[in-house]
Design a protein around this motif. Structure first.
Motif, PDB file in Angstrom:
ATOM      1  N   LEU A 136      26.931  60.756  54.785  1.00 29.84           N
ATOM      2  CA  LEU A 136      27.132  59.638  55.472  1.00 29.84           C
ATOM      3  C   LEU A 136      27.010  58.215  54.543  1.00 29.84           C
ATOM      4  N   LEU A 137      27.885  57.402  54.839  1.00 32.91           N
ATOM      5  CA  LEU A 137      27.891  56.167  54.011  1.00 32.91           C
ATOM      6  C   LEU A 137      26.305  55.360  54.130  1.00 32.91           C
ATOM      7  N   PRO A 138      26.034  54.520  53.253  1.00 35.55           N
ATOM      8  CA  PRO A 138      24.748  53.954  53.780  1.00 35.55           C
ATOM      9  C   PRO A 138      24.584  53.304  54.926  1.00 35.55           C
ATOM     10  N   HIS A 139      23.578  53.296  55.944  1.00 36.84           N
ATOM     11  CA  HIS A 139      23.542  52.865  57.110  1.00 36.84           C
ATOM     12  C   HIS A 139      24.285  53.751  58.086  1.00 36.84           C
ATOM     13  N   GLY A 140      25.046  54.834  57.676  1.00 34.91           N
ATOM     14  CA  GLY A 140      25.624  55.557  58.612  1.00 34.91           C
ATOM     15  C   GLY A 140      25.046  56.126  59.936  1.00 34.91           C
ATOM     16  N   TYR A 141      25.675  56.526  60.912  1.00 37.37           N
ATOM     17  CA  TYR A 141      24.946  57.229  61.910  1.00 37.37           C
ATOM     18  C   TYR A 141      25.383  58.534  62.147  1.00 37.37           C
ATOM     19  N   PHE A 142      24.266  59.110  62.848  1.00 36.05           N
ATOM     20  CA  PHE A 142      24.267  60.446  63.066  1.00 36.05           C
ATOM     21  C   PHE A 142      23.965  60.814  64.574  1.00 36.05           C
ATOM     22  N   ILE A 143      24.815  61.241  65.450  1.00 35.71           N
ATOM     23  CA  ILE A 143      24.779  61.324  66.925  1.00 35.71           C
ATOM     24  C   ILE A 143      24.860  62.640  67.331  1.00 35.71           C
ATOM     25  N   PHE A 144      23.720  63.494  67.866  1.00 35.57           N
ATOM     26  CA  PHE A 144      23.916  64.939  68.292  1.00 35.57           C
ATOM     27  C   PHE A 144      23.178  65.213  69.642  1.00 35.57           C
ATOM     28  N   ASP A 145      23.325  66.275  70.122  1.00 36.18           N
ATOM     29  CA  ASP A 145      22.469  66.911  71.095  1.00 36.18           C
ATOM     30  C   ASP A 145      21.990  68.053  70.604  1.00 36.18           C
ATOM     31  N   VAL A 146      20.977  68.500  71.423  1.00 31.05           N
ATOM     32  CA  VAL A 146      20.364  69.766  71.463  1.00 31.05           C
ATOM     33  C   VAL A 146      20.041  70.171  72.823  1.00 31.05           C
ATOM     34  N   SER A 147      19.785  71.593  73.141  1.00 34.32           N
ATOM     35  CA  SER A 147      19.400  72.028  74.096  1.00 34.32           C
ATOM     36  C   SER A 147      17.970  72.000  74.293  1.00 34.32           C
ATOM     37  N   ASN A 148      17.256  71.595  75.384  1.00 35.80           N
ATOM     38  CA  ASN A 148      16.028  71.449  75.365  1.00 35.80           C
ATOM     39  C   ASN A 148      15.402  72.501  76.130  1.00 35.80           C
ATOM     40  N   GLU A 149      13.888  72.367  76.197  1.00 38.88           N
ATOM     41  CA  GLU A 149      13.183  73.592  76.632  1.00 38.88           C
ATOM     42  C   GLU A 149      13.489  74.067  78.074  1.00 38.88           C
ATOM     43  N   LEU A 150      13.806  73.007  78.906  1.00 39.18           N
ATOM     44  CA  LEU A 150      14.418  73.289  80.241  1.00 39.18           C
ATOM     45  C   LEU A 150      15.532  74.323  80.188  1.00 39.18           C
ATOM     46  N   CYS A 151      16.488  73.856  79.419  1.00 37.66           N
ATOM     47  CA  CYS A 151      17.853  74.426  79.492  1.00 37.66           C
ATOM     48  C   CYS A 151      17.535  76.296  78.935  1.00 37.66           C
ATOM     49  N   TYR A 152      16.646  76.421  78.020  1.00 37.82           N
ATOM     50  CA  TYR A 152      16.112  77.874  77.656  1.00 37.82           C
ATOM     51  C   TYR A 152      15.271  78.534  78.861  1.00 37.82           C
ATOM     52  N   LYS A 153      14.545  77.896  79.302  1.00 36.92           N
ATOM     53  CA  LYS A 153      13.602  78.533  80.237  1.00 36.92           C
ATOM     54  C   LYS A 153      14.537  78.542  81.698  1.00 36.92           C
ATOM     55  N   SER A 154      15.284  77.983  81.698  1.00 38.36           N
ATOM     56  CA  SER A 154      16.347  77.925  83.086  1.00 38.36           C
ATOM     57  C   SER A 154      17.442  78.781  83.014  1.00 38.36           C
ATOM     58  N   LEU A 155      18.502  78.284  82.123  1.00 39.25           N
ATOM     59  CA  LEU A 155      19.709  79.026  81.937  1.00 39.25           C
ATOM     60  C   LEU A 155      19.645  79.969  81.095  1.00 39.25           C
ATOM     61  N   TRP A 156      19.040  80.191  80.043  1.00 35.67           N
ATOM     62  CA  TRP A 156      18.876  81.304  79.004  1.00 35.67           C
ATOM     63  C   TRP A 156      17.935  82.578  79.640  1.00 35.67           C
ATOM     64  N   MET A 157      17.638  82.583  80.887  1.00 34.22           N
ATOM     65  CA  MET A 157      16.729  83.655  81.272  1.00 34.22           C
ATOM     66  C   MET A 157      17.323  84.315  82.086  1.00 34.22           C
ATOM     67  N   ARG A 158      18.782  84.057  82.384  1.00 30.93           N
ATOM     68  CA  ARG A 158      19.455  84.947  83.413  1.00 30.93           C
ATOM     69  C   ARG A 158      20.768  85.083  83.212  1.00 30.93           C
ATOM     70  N   THR A 159      21.674  86.136  83.578  1.00 31.30           N
ATOM     71  CA  THR A 159      22.734  86.761  83.187  1.00 31.30           C
ATOM     72  C   THR A 159      23.772  85.702  84.114  1.00 31.30           C
ATOM     73  N   GLU A 160      24.814  85.295  83.475  1.00 31.46           N
ATOM     74  CA  GLU A 160      25.904  84.428  84.138  1.00 31.46           C
ATOM     75  C   GLU A 160      27.256  85.128  83.936  1.00 31.46           C
ATOM     76  N   THR A 161      28.116  84.943  85.031  1.00 29.02           N
ATOM     77  CA  THR A 161      29.123  85.604  85.034  1.00 29.02           C
ATOM     78  C   THR A 161      30.241  84.539  85.389  1.00 29.02           C
ATOM     79  N   ILE A 162      31.138  84.368  84.458  1.00 29.85           N
ATOM     80  CA  ILE A 162      32.231  83.409  84.647  1.00 29.85           C
ATOM     81  C   ILE A 162      33.569  84.231  84.894  1.00 29.85           C
ATOM     82  N   ASP A 163      33.924  84.091  86.100  1.00 31.32           N
ATOM     83  CA  ASP A 163      35.279  84.822  86.685  1.00 31.32           C
ATOM     84  C   ASP A 163      36.552  83.854  86.152  1.00 31.32           C
ATOM     85  N   HIS A 164      37.424  84.045  85.226  1.00 31.14           N
ATOM     86  CA  HIS A 164      38.558  83.062  85.447  1.00 31.14           C
ATOM     87  C   HIS A 164      39.779  84.111  85.440  1.00 31.14           C
TER      88      HIS A 164
END
Ligand SMILES: C[S@@+](CC[C@H](N)C(=O)[O-])C[C@H]1O[C@@H](n2cnc3c(N)ncnc32)[C@H](O)[C@@H]1O
Length: 249
Positions: A136-164
């Protein structure tokens, strides 16, 4: 640099549509709002762990000079395909986010859709923050997301099937709240059977709590500007499963 994204690049964009729209389209308004809010001048940016390059191309169309970096050869190949027939120039590089090098510094780095959760240790997250800080240049910005605990304790505790219509994706997810490690065994089968009828691969993720992330950002020299939990999907009932961060060099 194993990332687990060898079979997924073939279906990644179509899979994302199952969120209602691809993730980049869902996150773009939030990103543009932040750019306006912090008055980040439209110039050069890097999309780290850019996946199939959708966001990078969208930002190039808005006048940004964009770099995209990803450690998966398949993802980089899909990104490059998006440039065919377009006059937009995005430079895609096959590099590891823990130790990447850009030819010149940028004013903005983004990293979305829980890409940072693919780093499995604090040491690797710190290395990545250092590499971003350097890019980054001086004073440059970093914008990001992360998955939080709610995500892991809900979505990552189960099997998901995507039918395309073209394929079926089964994600056998598992999260260990003690180690903060998640494992997703991905089974991909194509309906037409014309080539590789079935593939499997494993994606690992790690939940980092806010204090851990804050500590590492601070260590590297970033200043926190914004942090909030949000839900990027149209499925409001899953709750605010992601955390949005804006930090400045
Ligand atoms: C869930 S995808 C997100 C892709 C993209 N940012 C998006 O919004 O669609 C995670 C991406 O992180 C990449 N990745 C994982 N580990 C990486 C590493 N060490 N360095 C660079 N990219 C990595 C994967 O190849 C994959 O493209």
């Amino acid at each position: 640099m194993p990332t687990g994204y060898t079979a997924l690049p073939k279906v990644y964009d179509r899979w994302q549509q199952t969120y209602g729209k691809d993730f980049s389209s869902l996150i773009l308004p939030r990103l543009l709002l932040a750019i306006r809010h912090y008055r980040i001048p439209k110039s050069t940016m890097l999309d780290l762990a850019c996946g199939t390059g959708t966001l990078a191309v969208m930002m190039a169309k808005r006048g940004w000079k964009v770099w995209g970096i990803d450690a998966s050869e398949g993802m980089v190949a899909e990104s490059v395909k998006k440039l065919v027939g377009s006059d937009k120039v995005v430079k895609f590089l096959h590099q590891d986010m823990r130790q990447f090098i850009l030819p010149s510094q940028v004013i903005l780095t983004t990293c979305f859709f829980d890409s940072l959760n693919h780093l499995l240790t604090k040491k690797d997250l710190l290395r990545t923050f250092r590499a971003v800080h350097k890019a980054l240049l001086p004073h440059g910005y970093f914008i990001f997301d992360v998955s939080n605990e709610l995500c892991y304790k809900s979505l990552w505790m189960r099997t998901e099937t995507i039918d395309h219509k073209d394929f079926t994706l089964v994600l056998k997810n598992n999260y260990n709240p003690n180690s903060h490690l998640g494992r997703s065994d991905v089974e991909l089968s194509f309906s037409n059977g014309s080539f590789n009828n079935q593939c499997t691969e494993t994606v690992y993720e790690r939940y980092f709590d806010n204090e851990e992330i804050n500590e590492l950002l601070h260590k590297v020299g970033f200043h926190l500007l914004q942090r909030d939990d949000f839900n990027f999907t149209r499925m409001q009932k899953v709750g605010k499963i992601k955390t949005w961060w804006v930090v400045q060099k």
